[in-house]
Design an enzyme around this catalytic site. Structure first.
Site, PDB file in Angstrom:
ATOM      1  N   HIS A   1     -36.997 -46.525  38.220  1.00  0.00           N
ATOM      2  CA  HIS A   1     -37.517 -45.961  39.459  1.00  0.00           C
ATOM      3  C   HIS A   1     -37.222 -46.958  40.580  1.00  0.00           C
ATOM      4  O   HIS A   1     -37.356 -48.162  40.391  1.00  0.00           O
ATOM      5  CB  HIS A   1     -39.020 -45.727  39.323  1.00  0.00           C
ATOM      6  CG  HIS A   1     -39.672 -45.235  40.566  1.00  0.00           C
ATOM      7  ND1 HIS A   1     -39.416 -43.977  41.077  1.00  0.00           N
ATOM      8  CD2 HIS A   1     -40.537 -45.812  41.424  1.00  0.00           C
ATOM      9  CE1 HIS A   1     -40.119 -43.813  42.181  1.00  0.00           C
ATOM     10  NE2 HIS A   1     -40.808 -44.923  42.423  1.00  0.00           N
ATOM     11  N   ASN A   2     -36.810 -46.465  41.752  1.00  0.00           N
ATOM     12  CA  ASN A   2     -36.406 -47.346  42.854  1.00  0.00           C
ATOM     13  C   ASN A   2     -35.375 -48.361  42.349  1.00  0.00           C
ATOM     14  O   ASN A   2     -35.485 -49.555  42.575  1.00  0.00           O
ATOM     15  CB  ASN A   2     -37.607 -48.046  43.489  1.00  0.00           C
ATOM     16  CG  ASN A   2     -38.533 -47.084  44.189  1.00  0.00           C
ATOM     17  OD1 ASN A   2     -38.134 -45.980  44.572  1.00  0.00           O
ATOM     18  ND2 ASN A   2     -39.777 -47.472  44.354  1.00  0.00           N
TER      19      ASN A   2
ATOM     20  N   GLU B   1     -32.319 -43.957  39.823  1.00  0.00           N
ATOM     21  CA  GLU B   1     -32.737 -43.187  40.988  1.00  0.00           C
ATOM     22  C   GLU B   1     -31.961 -43.624  42.224  1.00  0.00           C
ATOM     23  O   GLU B   1     -31.769 -44.811  42.459  1.00  0.00           O
ATOM     24  CB  GLU B   1     -34.236 -43.386  41.224  1.00  0.00           C
ATOM     25  CG  GLU B   1     -34.764 -42.595  42.400  1.00  0.00           C
ATOM     26  CD  GLU B   1     -36.243 -42.826  42.644  1.00  0.00           C
ATOM     27  OE1 GLU B   1     -36.909 -41.857  43.029  1.00  0.00           O
ATOM     28  OE2 GLU B   1     -36.728 -43.956  42.450  1.00  0.00           O
TER      29      GLU B   1
ATOM     30  N   ASP C   1     -32.412 -42.900  46.189  1.00  0.00           N
ATOM     31  CA  ASP C   1     -33.184 -42.310  47.287  1.00  0.00           C
ATOM     32  C   ASP C   1     -32.259 -42.182  48.486  1.00  0.00           C
ATOM     33  O   ASP C   1     -31.929 -43.182  49.132  1.00  0.00           O
ATOM     34  CB  ASP C   1     -34.382 -43.186  47.646  1.00  0.00           C
ATOM     35  CG  ASP C   1     -35.455 -43.199  46.568  1.00  0.00           C
ATOM     36  OD1 ASP C   1     -35.382 -42.355  45.657  1.00  0.00           O
ATOM     37  OD2 ASP C   1     -36.363 -44.031  46.647  1.00  0.00           O
TER      38      ASP C   1
ATOM     39  N   HIS D   1     -35.729 -47.115  50.328  1.00  0.00           N
ATOM     40  CA  HIS D   1     -37.065 -46.587  50.060  1.00  0.00           C
ATOM     41  C   HIS D   1     -37.644 -46.243  51.425  1.00  0.00           C
ATOM     42  O   HIS D   1     -38.126 -47.119  52.139  1.00  0.00           O
ATOM     43  CB  HIS D   1     -37.906 -47.624  49.315  1.00  0.00           C
ATOM     44  CG  HIS D   1     -39.130 -47.047  48.693  1.00  0.00           C
ATOM     45  ND1 HIS D   1     -40.222 -47.805  48.407  1.00  0.00           N
ATOM     46  CD2 HIS D   1     -39.424 -45.795  48.286  1.00  0.00           C
ATOM     47  CE1 HIS D   1     -41.146 -47.045  47.858  1.00  0.00           C
ATOM     48  NE2 HIS D   1     -40.688 -45.822  47.774  1.00  0.00           N
TER      49      HIS D   1
ATOM     50  N   GLU E   1     -33.026 -38.403  44.982  1.00  0.00           N
ATOM     51  CA  GLU E   1     -34.161 -38.028  45.818  1.00  0.00           C
ATOM     52  C   GLU E   1     -33.586 -37.787  47.211  1.00  0.00           C
ATOM     53  O   GLU E   1     -33.211 -38.719  47.906  1.00  0.00           O
ATOM     54  CB  GLU E   1     -35.211 -39.139  45.833  1.00  0.00           C
ATOM     55  CG  GLU E   1     -36.462 -38.753  46.606  1.00  0.00           C
ATOM     56  CD  GLU E   1     -37.505 -39.843  46.561  1.00  0.00           C
ATOM     57  OE1 GLU E   1     -37.938 -40.270  47.651  1.00  0.00           O
ATOM     58  OE2 GLU E   1     -37.888 -40.272  45.447  1.00  0.00           O
TER      59      GLU E   1
END
Length: 161
Positions: free
Chosen positions: A59-60, A89, A91, A104, A138
């Site tokens: 994640h991130n 991930e 983003d 982020h 994302e």
């Protein structure tokens, strides 16, 4: 000295604690059996649906540290993929210059170009494993930059998509 010949002064004992930085270094070291490539061989039926497996994911994935104020780096994708992660991930946010970026959002984290992140995926995505690489996109981009994202993925990853 007491009657048994032992010193009555306590001798210093080695510390039983491990600092956070030493623990993190151990986690990423070759001494951590969980990350050892000697366990990378196929040891189960690989014909099942994807949802039947536990998948090492991140994640991130692009962040080097704190999720609200750290640097973003394409090298983090390389590190994770070489450690065996199969899901990362991205983003995606509109870049001020019209080129999509990874960050982020709404934090103090820095930005990297989407194309730079995808180049890292192409470089390291299939070095330690032939199995699928799952990209969790994302999406916070406008339509125009989403079209650019699709073009970058097709150009850089090509037949691996």
């Amino acid at each position: 000295m007491d009657r048994g010949g032992a010193s009555t002064l306590a001798e210093p004992r080695p510390s039983a604690t491990l600092s956070l930085s030493r623990f993190a270094a151990w986690l990423l070291s070759a001494h951590n059996e969980g990350l050892s490539l000697k366990h990378a061989g196929v040891c189960q039926d690989m014909t099942r649906p994807l949802s039947d497996y536990l998948i090492a994911s991140s994640h991130n994935s692009y962040l080097t540290g704190h999720q609200l104020r750290s640097e973003s780096s394409a090298d983090m994708y390389r590190r994770q993929l070489l450690m065996g992660y199969r899901c990362v991930e991205l983003d995606c946010w509109d870049g001020a210059d019209g080129e999509p970026e990874i960050t982020h959002g709404h934090t103090l984290c820095t930005r990297i170009k989407f194309a730079e992140a995808v180049a890292a995926l192409a470089d390291s995505g299939f070095v330690t494993s032939p199995y699928p690489l799952i990209l969790s996109l994302e999406m916070h981009c406008c339509w125009e930059q989403q079209v650019k994202i699709a073009a970058i993925l097709k150009t850089v990853l090509g037949e691996r998509l």
